[in-house]
Design a protein around this motif. Sequence first.
Motif, PDB file in Angstrom:
ATOM      1  N   GLN A 186      -4.811 112.708  99.620  1.00  0.00           N
ATOM      2  CA  GLN A 186      -4.819 112.411  98.249  1.00  0.00           C
ATOM      3  C   GLN A 186      -3.996 111.275  98.000  1.00  0.00           C
ATOM      4  OE1 GLN A 186      -4.449 115.917  95.507  1.00  0.00           O
ATOM      5  NE2 GLN A 186      -4.006 116.924  97.523  1.00  0.00           N
ATOM      6  N   ARG A 187      -3.110 110.858  99.055  1.00  0.00           N
ATOM      7  CA  ARG A 187      -2.270 109.645  98.975  1.00  0.00           C
ATOM      8  C   ARG A 187      -3.315 108.303  98.697  1.00  0.00           C
ATOM      9  NH1 ARG A 187       2.709 111.007 101.007  1.00  0.00           N
ATOM     10  NH2 ARG A 187       3.570 108.762 100.985  1.00  0.00           N
ATOM     11  N   LYS A 188      -2.739 107.285  97.772  1.00  0.00           N
ATOM     12  CA  LYS A 188      -3.489 106.142  97.805  1.00  0.00           C
ATOM     13  C   LYS A 188      -3.765 105.293  98.854  1.00  0.00           C
ATOM     14  CE  LYS A 188      -5.186 102.470  95.493  1.00  0.00           C
ATOM     15  NZ  LYS A 188      -6.381 102.596  94.730  1.00  0.00           N
ATOM     16  N   ASN A 189      -2.942 105.377  99.978  1.00  0.00           N
ATOM     17  CA  ASN A 189      -3.211 104.632 101.100  1.00  0.00           C
ATOM     18  C   ASN A 189      -3.731 105.340 102.356  1.00  0.00           C
ATOM     19  OD1 ASN A 189      -0.764 106.052 101.655  1.00  0.00           O
ATOM     20  ND2 ASN A 189      -0.221 104.338 103.039  1.00  0.00           N
TER      21      ASN A 189
ATOM     22  N   ALA B 281       3.281 104.154 107.364  1.00  0.00           N
ATOM     23  CA  ALA B 281       2.089 103.366 106.857  1.00  0.00           C
ATOM     24  C   ALA B 281       2.853 102.694 105.489  1.00  0.00           C
ATOM     25  CB  ALA B 281       1.037 104.025 106.576  1.00  0.00           C
ATOM     26  N   ASP B 282       3.180 103.663 104.621  1.00  0.00           N
ATOM     27  CA  ASP B 282       3.980 103.379 103.296  1.00  0.00           C
ATOM     28  C   ASP B 282       4.980 101.914 103.590  1.00  0.00           C
ATOM     29  OD1 ASP B 282       2.504 105.101 101.669  1.00  0.00           O
ATOM     30  OD2 ASP B 282       4.115 106.508 101.771  1.00  0.00           O
ATOM     31  N   ARG B 283       5.733 102.227 104.496  1.00  0.00           N
ATOM     32  CA  ARG B 283       6.788 101.178 104.858  1.00  0.00           C
ATOM     33  C   ARG B 283       6.215  99.842 105.423  1.00  0.00           C
ATOM     34  NH1 ARG B 283       9.547 105.450 107.235  1.00  0.00           N
ATOM     35  NH2 ARG B 283       9.205 104.498 109.302  1.00  0.00           N
ATOM     36  N   LEU B 284       5.115  99.872 106.051  1.00  0.00           N
ATOM     37  CA  LEU B 284       4.412  98.870 106.475  1.00  0.00           C
ATOM     38  C   LEU B 284       3.416  98.227 105.633  1.00  0.00           C
ATOM     39  CD1 LEU B 284       3.387  99.784 110.112  1.00  0.00           C
ATOM     40  CD2 LEU B 284       5.286  98.225 109.469  1.00  0.00           C
ATOM     41  N   LYS B 285       3.307  99.097 104.269  1.00  0.00           N
ATOM     42  CA  LYS B 285       2.406  98.559 103.129  1.00  0.00           C
ATOM     43  C   LYS B 285       0.935  98.424 103.737  1.00  0.00           C
ATOM     44  CE  LYS B 285       6.114  96.584 100.658  1.00  0.00           C
ATOM     45  NZ  LYS B 285       6.832  95.367  99.945  1.00  0.00           N
ATOM     46  N   VAL B 286       0.240  99.320 104.502  1.00  0.00           N
ATOM     47  CA  VAL B 286      -0.854  99.281 105.197  1.00  0.00           C
ATOM     48  C   VAL B 286      -1.633 100.757 104.924  1.00  0.00           C
ATOM     49  CG1 VAL B 286      -0.413  97.642 106.660  1.00  0.00           C
ATOM     50  CG2 VAL B 286      -0.303 100.050 107.367  1.00  0.00           C
TER      51      VAL B 286
ATOM     52  N   PHE C 194       5.461 100.592 121.674  1.00  0.00           N
ATOM     53  CA  PHE C 194       5.270 101.020 120.302  1.00  0.00           C
ATOM     54  C   PHE C 194       5.766  99.804 119.329  1.00  0.00           C
ATOM     55  CE2 PHE C 194       7.974 102.286 116.644  1.00  0.00           C
ATOM     56  CZ  PHE C 194       7.186 103.220 115.938  1.00  0.00           C
ATOM     57  N   HIS C 195       6.831  99.065 119.761  1.00  0.00           N
ATOM     58  CA  HIS C 195       7.097  97.779 118.720  1.00  0.00           C
ATOM     59  C   HIS C 195       6.404  96.778 118.759  1.00  0.00           C
ATOM     60  CE1 HIS C 195      11.003  99.848 117.954  1.00  0.00           C
ATOM     61  NE2 HIS C 195      11.256  99.999 119.166  1.00  0.00           N
ATOM     62  N   GLN C 196       5.562  96.481 119.957  1.00  0.00           N
ATOM     63  CA  GLN C 196       4.272  95.481 119.727  1.00  0.00           C
ATOM     64  C   GLN C 196       3.624  95.639 118.808  1.00  0.00           C
ATOM     65  OE1 GLN C 196       3.900  95.799 124.367  1.00  0.00           O
ATOM     66  NE2 GLN C 196       3.268  93.722 124.184  1.00  0.00           N
ATOM     67  N   VAL C 197       3.002  97.278 118.898  1.00  0.00           N
ATOM     68  CA  VAL C 197       2.115  97.521 117.994  1.00  0.00           C
ATOM     69  C   VAL C 197       2.401  97.399 116.197  1.00  0.00           C
ATOM     70  CG1 VAL C 197       0.579  99.266 117.068  1.00  0.00           C
ATOM     71  CG2 VAL C 197       0.905  99.197 119.438  1.00  0.00           C
ATOM     72  N   ILE C 198       3.826  97.773 116.111  1.00  0.00           N
ATOM     73  CA  ILE C 198       4.339  97.570 114.669  1.00  0.00           C
ATOM     74  C   ILE C 198       4.444  96.108 114.574  1.00  0.00           C
ATOM     75  CG2 ILE C 198       6.385  97.918 113.462  1.00  0.00           C
ATOM     76  CD1 ILE C 198       4.730 100.621 114.094  1.00  0.00           C
ATOM     77  N   ARG C 199       4.742  95.307 115.366  1.00  0.00           N
ATOM     78  CA  ARG C 199       4.899  93.758 114.964  1.00  0.00           C
ATOM     79  C   ARG C 199       3.293  93.254 114.798  1.00  0.00           C
ATOM     80  NH1 ARG C 199       8.885  93.707 119.007  1.00  0.00           N
ATOM     81  NH2 ARG C 199       7.503  93.121 120.681  1.00  0.00           N
ATOM     82  N   ALA C 200       2.523  93.816 115.582  1.00  0.00           N
ATOM     83  CA  ALA C 200       1.111  93.172 115.475  1.00  0.00           C
ATOM     84  C   ALA C 200       0.710  93.667 114.087  1.00  0.00           C
ATOM     85  CB  ALA C 200       0.148  94.026 116.447  1.00  0.00           C
ATOM     86  N   ILE C 201       0.861  94.934 113.557  1.00  0.00           N
ATOM     87  CA  ILE C 201       0.522  95.462 112.133  1.00  0.00           C
ATOM     88  C   ILE C 201       1.035  94.519 111.130  1.00  0.00           C
ATOM     89  CG2 ILE C 201       0.501  97.416 110.584  1.00  0.00           C
ATOM     90  CD1 ILE C 201       0.505  99.204 112.874  1.00  0.00           C
ATOM     91  N   GLU C 202       2.463  94.117 111.297  1.00  0.00           N
ATOM     92  CA  GLU C 202       3.079  93.599 110.476  1.00  0.00           C
ATOM     93  C   GLU C 202       2.438  91.999 110.201  1.00  0.00           C
ATOM     94  OE1 GLU C 202       7.417  95.347 110.503  1.00  0.00           O
ATOM     95  OE2 GLU C 202       7.006  93.601 111.935  1.00  0.00           O
ATOM     96  N   LEU C 203       2.153  91.321 111.448  1.00  0.00           N
ATOM     97  CA  LEU C 203       1.504  90.033 111.589  1.00  0.00           C
ATOM     98  C   LEU C 203       0.014  90.128 110.921  1.00  0.00           C
ATOM     99  CD1 LEU C 203       1.397  87.256 112.596  1.00  0.00           C
ATOM    100  CD2 LEU C 203       0.620  87.678 114.919  1.00  0.00           C
TER     101      LEU C 203
ATOM    102  N   LYS D  70      -3.006  88.501 106.048  1.00  0.00           N
ATOM    103  CA  LYS D  70      -3.981  88.910 105.424  1.00  0.00           C
ATOM    104  C   LYS D  70      -5.516  89.467 106.095  1.00  0.00           C
ATOM    105  CE  LYS D  70      -2.470  86.091 101.645  1.00  0.00           C
ATOM    106  NZ  LYS D  70      -1.281  86.921 101.027  1.00  0.00           N
ATOM    107  N   GLN D  71      -5.266  90.132 107.457  1.00  0.00           N
ATOM    108  CA  GLN D  71      -6.530  90.555 107.924  1.00  0.00           C
ATOM    109  C   GLN D  71      -6.707  92.062 107.666  1.00  0.00           C
ATOM    110  OE1 GLN D  71      -6.259  89.348 112.024  1.00  0.00           O
ATOM    111  NE2 GLN D  71      -6.430  87.339 111.877  1.00  0.00           N
ATOM    112  N   GLY D  72      -6.192  92.659 106.635  1.00  0.00           N
ATOM    113  CA  GLY D  72      -6.304  94.126 106.308  1.00  0.00           C
ATOM    114  C   GLY D  72      -6.108  95.159 107.298  1.00  0.00           C
ATOM    115  N   PRO D  73      -5.040  94.939 107.980  1.00  0.00           N
ATOM    116  CA  PRO D  73      -4.785  96.079 109.097  1.00  0.00           C
ATOM    117  C   PRO D  73      -4.939  97.535 108.515  1.00  0.00           C
ATOM    118  CG  PRO D  73      -2.700  95.086 108.521  1.00  0.00           C
ATOM    119  CD  PRO D  73      -3.662  94.273 107.703  1.00  0.00           C
ATOM    120  N   ILE D  74      -5.509  98.279 109.418  1.00  0.00           N
ATOM    121  CA  ILE D  74      -5.548  99.877 108.944  1.00  0.00           C
ATOM    122  C   ILE D  74      -4.888 100.505 110.441  1.00  0.00           C
ATOM    123  CG2 ILE D  74      -6.986 101.755 108.809  1.00  0.00           C
ATOM    124  CD1 ILE D  74      -9.012  99.862 107.531  1.00  0.00           C
TER     125      ILE D  74
END
Length: 289
Positions: free
Chosen positions: A192-195, A158-163, A120-129, A134-138
């Motif tokens: 309906q949420r923006k992200n 997703a909101d906290r990670l801004k993705v 789990f934490h590896q994935v979260i770090r990967a998304i943050e990286l 600027k690779q536009g993670p989803i």
Amino acid sequence: MNKTCNYYVTFKTNDTCEYSHVWQDDNLKKIEEKPYDLSILKKAGVNVLNITGGEPLLREDLSEILKRAKELGLFIKLSTNGILYSEKARLLGGLVDRLFFALDYPIEREHDRSRGQECFHQVIRAIELARELKQGPIIKFTMTRDSILYLPEMIDLADRLKVWIYLRPVYDFFGSQGFEPATLNHIRYYAQRKNVLVDYAGLEFLKEGGNKVIFPRCRAKETTITIFPDGKRVSPCFFNQEGRQGREDICSSCMRWPYMLPSFTIGLDKYYLLSLYTKYVNWRKGIKL
């Protein structure tokens, strides 16, 4: 018409995802990885390359594949479990148009259980990286009858990670028949949420019970090409090789999205119109999937 290639670059895996059968299939593990001439796809009218697996980042020559695809002007999507991303991130720089990270739950314990290992934490770090680069993670949230209960928490994450977060129901044979109308309305509400991204044609198809073998909605032959790691081409799809399109037993109630979503881009019916509506909504949100 957009034509998609689902390119299974490897059947190697480094997790035991609860809703994937690839790691359980010994025959798939025996398939060798060989170079494939991507220009064949371009000549066949393909403009979207969906890199999948197995775990694509386990393919040794992945960066060469992506570079060639980019040279050919293909729109490239890649899905990963994120475990290897941190060490291979810079190999993907500028080569992927849509980068999806599989996250099954917003809770460490549940995600690790779903994937069969602590990651789990590896994935979260990967998304943050990926965001830093600027690779536009989803985040790709594959919703099951269990994980849908955590939808608000997933969107908050997703909101906290801004993705972006893409909500996709699990394939039918993993239990999506348990999605009641109220559940689908729940998904539409959060969409309906923006992200938050969702395919409205897929939701309607799920509500209607998927593909009907008497009057099949599948158009896999017309809209997709499937390539295996050894370069073998299978048709009409990964799950129904050499069978009648949409009419075999395995096609009954099919909701295998890599084939059904492209199928909705042709044929004038409500799914076609909802597919157009999905593109419009995404355009308004500022993204193309």
